[in-house]
Design an enzyme around this catalytic site. Structure first.
Site, mmCIF file in Angstrom:
data_model
loop_
_atom_site.group_PDB
_atom_site.id
_atom_site.type_symbol
_atom_site.label_atom_id
_atom_site.label_comp_id
_atom_site.label_asym_id
_atom_site.label_seq_id
_atom_site.Cartn_x
_atom_site.Cartn_y
_atom_site.Cartn_z
ATOM 1 N N ASP A 36 0.578 -1.144 0.052
ATOM 2 C CA ASP A 36 -0.072 0.013 0.077
ATOM 3 C C ASP A 36 0.796 1.166 -0.087
ATOM 4 O O ASP A 36 0.188 2.243 -0.171
ATOM 5 C CB ASP A 36 -0.961 0.027 1.131
ATOM 6 N N ASP A 292 -13.317 33.888 -35.892
ATOM 7 C CA ASP A 292 -12.751 32.671 -35.822
ATOM 8 C C ASP A 292 -13.688 31.383 -35.036
ATOM 9 O O ASP A 292 -13.594 30.405 -35.595
ATOM 10 C CB ASP A 292 -11.402 32.591 -34.866
ATOM 11 N N GLY A 427 -7.159 20.940 -35.205
ATOM 12 C CA GLY A 427 -7.818 20.211 -36.173
ATOM 13 C C GLY A 427 -8.109 21.249 -37.542
ATOM 14 O O GLY A 427 -8.215 20.658 -38.496
ATOM 15 N N LEU A 428 -8.296 22.607 -37.157
ATOM 16 C CA LEU A 428 -8.519 23.590 -38.145
ATOM 17 C C LEU A 428 -7.205 23.403 -39.331
ATOM 18 O O LEU A 428 -7.294 23.424 -40.578
ATOM 19 C CB LEU A 428 -8.493 25.002 -37.798
#
Ligand code: SF4
Length: 519
Positions: A36, A292, A427-428
Site C-alpha cells: 500500500d 474565428d 484540427g483546423l
C-alpha cells in the site's frame, strides 16, 4: 471492487490520505499490507509534492497474519505519535486490512493518547476515493468543531455588527484538479468583494483552524464531491448557509458573485459587486464575438469526468462556446441525479459508469470533434485520433502545471478557452493539410499534425481493405475529407450504398451520398 488496469477513483482510504495530506499537524495511521505504500507516489510523483504524505502504514506481510496484527497496529500508532507529535491522529484500515477486522479505532482508543483520535470506517468494497475524502473531512471537522458548537452563541449578521462579512472556503484538496490555482482565484475574487476569509479547509488547515469554522457567516463550497457533506453539517450546527454555485465558466462565475453577495448582505448594485461582475480580465467574450469562433460553432463535444467539472464543462461548451454536447458522463455515482437532469437538457443519454472501456465505446460511437475528460479520456481520445483537453481528476503529472492555470473565476474562463480551443484549432490545420495534400510534406496519408506518427482509428486511412465495397478512386477522394469528419462520411456513404444495394462504392456514390445527407 474489481480488478482493472485503470481506475477513475482509488479505494476510500486514498480519499482519506488526500484529506490528511491537505491538513496541517494531522497524522494518519493506516492498517495496510506491504504494497500500500504505492499511494505515496500519487502525491510525490504525480502531484510533485515536496514531502511524502503524513501517513504511517503498518505494512503487515503474509507471515504476520498468523500472529498478532493488532499489536502491530498499536505499536505503529504509538511510534507515529512519538515521532510526529501531531495535533490530531486519524486511524483506519485499507481494503485488505478491513478483512482482518482488527478495529483500528478501538485499538487506538485503548492507547489513551493525549490528542483527539478520529477513527475512519470507510467501506472499501462499496465506496470509492471521493466518498472517502468527503467522509474523512466530515469526521475530522466534526471532531474539531463540535466542542465549539455547544459553547458559541449565534452570531449577528455582519451588517448589524458593522464588520466585514466572513466566509470559509471548503473543498480544495491534494490531488484535486487545479485546486491551488482555483483557490488563489477565488480568494482574490472574495477580496475584491470585501469579504474576509476565515478558514480554508482542508488545504492548509490545522485542527485548531477547523475548531474556528463556526465563526464564519457562510461557507463557500468549491468542490461538492469533497465538501458538500461537511457544509451540510456546519449548516445544522452553526446555521451557516453555503454556496451552491461552482464558479467555473463566465455565467457561473457571475452567478457565484451574486450568490456570495446575497449571503454577505451586499446590495446587488454595490460598487464592489458591480466591479467584480464586470470581470475586467475576461477575454472569452472577445473570442466568442470573433470571426474565428464561427468555425467552432456546433462542433461535437463529448464530456466525461467528476460531477463538478463535467457538469460545468457541458454548460460552458453549450452556453459560452456554442459547441454541441453529444455525450456527457461521470464516474461520480453520488451525483447521478444531477447528470440525468443535465443530459436531458442537452438531449443526450447520461453515461454513469466507472468502466473506461464503456466510456471508450461511447466516445467512438458519438464521433465527437473534441473530448473533454480525465487522464483516461486523454488516452482514449489519442487512440481514436480525436483532440482532447483534460478537465477533471484523475489527472497525471502534466495537469499540475507550474504556471497559474485556474479553472474557476474569470481567469479560469480564459484558461478554459485556451485549453479547449487549441486542440480544435489544431484540427483546423487539417484543412490546410487537405489544401496542400499534393505537397511532399502534406501527402494524404499523413496523420493529423498534432498526433505525431499516430494514425487514428476513427478516421481510416486511404487503404482499400475491402475492394468489393470501395473503388480506389472513391477511397482517394474520401481521404481528402478532414480527418475529424472522415469516419462519419465513410459510414454515411456505406449506409447510403447498402440501402440501395450499390456495390462497389464509386466516386459517384460518394457524391450522391454527400448530396443525400446534406439535404
Ligand atoms: S489493500 Fe486495497 S489498495 Fe492496498 S493493495 Fe490491497 S487492494 Fe490495493
Amino acid at each position: 471492487m474489481q480488478l482493472t488496469l485503470w481506475t477513475y477513483e482509488g479505494p476510500p482510504h486514498i480519499g482519506a490520505m488526500r484529506i490528511a495530506t491537505s491538513l496541517q499537524n494531522v497524522h494518519y495511521v493506516l492498517h495496510s499490507p506491504q504494497g500500500d505504500t504505492y499511494a505515496d507516489l500519487l502525491f510525490t510523483m504525480i502531484e510533485r509534492r515536496e514531502a511524502r504524505p503524513p501517513v504511517t502504514y503498518t505494512t503487515f506481510q503474509a507471515r504476520d497474519l498468523g500472529a498478532d496484527t493488532a499489536a502491530l497496529f498499536k505499536n505503529s500508532v504509538r511510534d507515529a505519535y512519538a515521532r510526529f507529535k501531531p495535533d490530531l491522529m486519524v486511524v483506519g484500515a485499507s481494503c485488505t486490512a478491513e478483512l482482518i477486522q482488527d478495529d483500528p479505532g478501538g485499538l487506538a482508543h485503548a492507547l489513551a493518547l493525549p490528542i483527539p483520535v478520529v477513527p475512519l470506517e470507510l467501506p472499501a468494497y462499496q465506496k470509492k476515493e471521493n466518498w472517502g475524502a468527503s467522509e474523512s473531512f466530515y469526521q475530522i471537522v466534526r471532531a474539531c468543531a463540535r466542542p465549539a458548537a455547544a459553547a458559541r452563541p449565534a452570531r449577528p449578521p455582519a451588517s448589524t455588527e458593522g464588520r466585514r462579512p466572513l466566509c470559509n472556503i471548503l473543498g480544495p484538496t491534494a490531488l484535486g484538479f487545479r485546486y491551488r490555482d482555483d483557490l488563489r482565484e477565488i480568494k482574490a475574487l472574495l477580496g475584491r468583494l470585501g469579504i474576509a476569509i476565515g478558514v480554508v479547509a482542508p488545504l492548509g488547515a490545522a485542527p485548531a483552524d477547523l475548531a474556528r469554522l463556526g465563526e464564519a457567516d457562510f461557507n463557500v463550497v468549491l468542490y461538492p464531491e469533497i465538501a458538500h457533506l461537511t457544509a451540510q453539517w456546519l449548516q445544522r450546527q452553526f446555521g451557516q448557509p453555503a454556496t451552491t454555485t461552482v464558479p467555473i465558466g463566465v455565467g457561473a462565475t457571475r452567478r457565484f458573485i451574486a450568490e456570495v453577495a446575497a449571503l454577505s448582505g451586499l446590495a446587488p448594485d454595490a460598487p464592489s459587486v458591480t466591479a467584480a461582475l464586470a470581470g475586467s480580465t475576461l477575454r472569452l467574450p472577445w473570442y466568442s464575438r470573433s470571426v474565428d469562433s464561427t468555425y467552432l460553432t456546433d462542433k461535437r463535444v463529448f464530456i466525461f469526468g467528476d460531477a463538478t467539472h463535467a457538469l460545468a464543462a457541458a454548460r460552458i461548451a453549450c452556453d459560452e462556446l456554442g459547441l454541441a454536447v453529444v455525450g456527457i458522463g461521470t464516474y461520480s455515482r453520488e451525483f447521478a441525479r444531477d447528470f440525468r437532469a443535465a443530459a436531458e437538457t442537452y438531449g443526450v443519454k447520461p453515461l454513469i459508469t466507472d468502466d473506461y472501456l464503456e466510456v471508450e465505446r461511447e466516445i467512438a460511437a458519438a464521433e465527437p470533434a473534441l473530448v473533454l475528460g480525465t487522464q483516461m479520456e486523454r488516452h482514449i481520445a489519442k487512440r481514436l485520433g480525436i483532440p482532447c483537453a483534460v478537465i477533471s481528476a484523475p489527472i497525471h503529472v502534466q495537469d499540475f502545471p507550474a504556471h497559474h492555470a485556474p479553472y474557476m473565476g474569470f481567469e479560469g474562463a480564459n484558461a478554459i478557452f485556451d485549453a479547449w480551443i487549441q486542440p480544435l484549432m489544431m484540427g483546423l490545420e487539417e484543412h490546410l493539410l487537405t489544401m496542400f495534400r499534393e505537397d511532399f510534406e502534406f501527402h494524404t496519408a499523413a496523420p493529423p499534425s498534432h498526433l505525431g506518427r499516430y494514425v487514428p482509428q476513427a478516421s481510416p486511412p486511404a487503404a482499400n481493405t475491402d475492394p468489393t465495397r470501395w473503388v480506389d478512386e472513391a477511397l482517394r477522394e474520401l481521404a481528402k475529407i478532414p480527418f475529424f469528419v472522415r469516419g462519419k462520411a465513410r459510414r454515411n456513404t456505406e449506409k447510403f450504398a447498402a440501402e440501395r444495394g450499390i456495390s462497389p462504392i464509386t466516386l459517384e456514390t460518394l457524391y450522391d451520398a454527400k448530396a443525400h445527407f446534406s439535404h
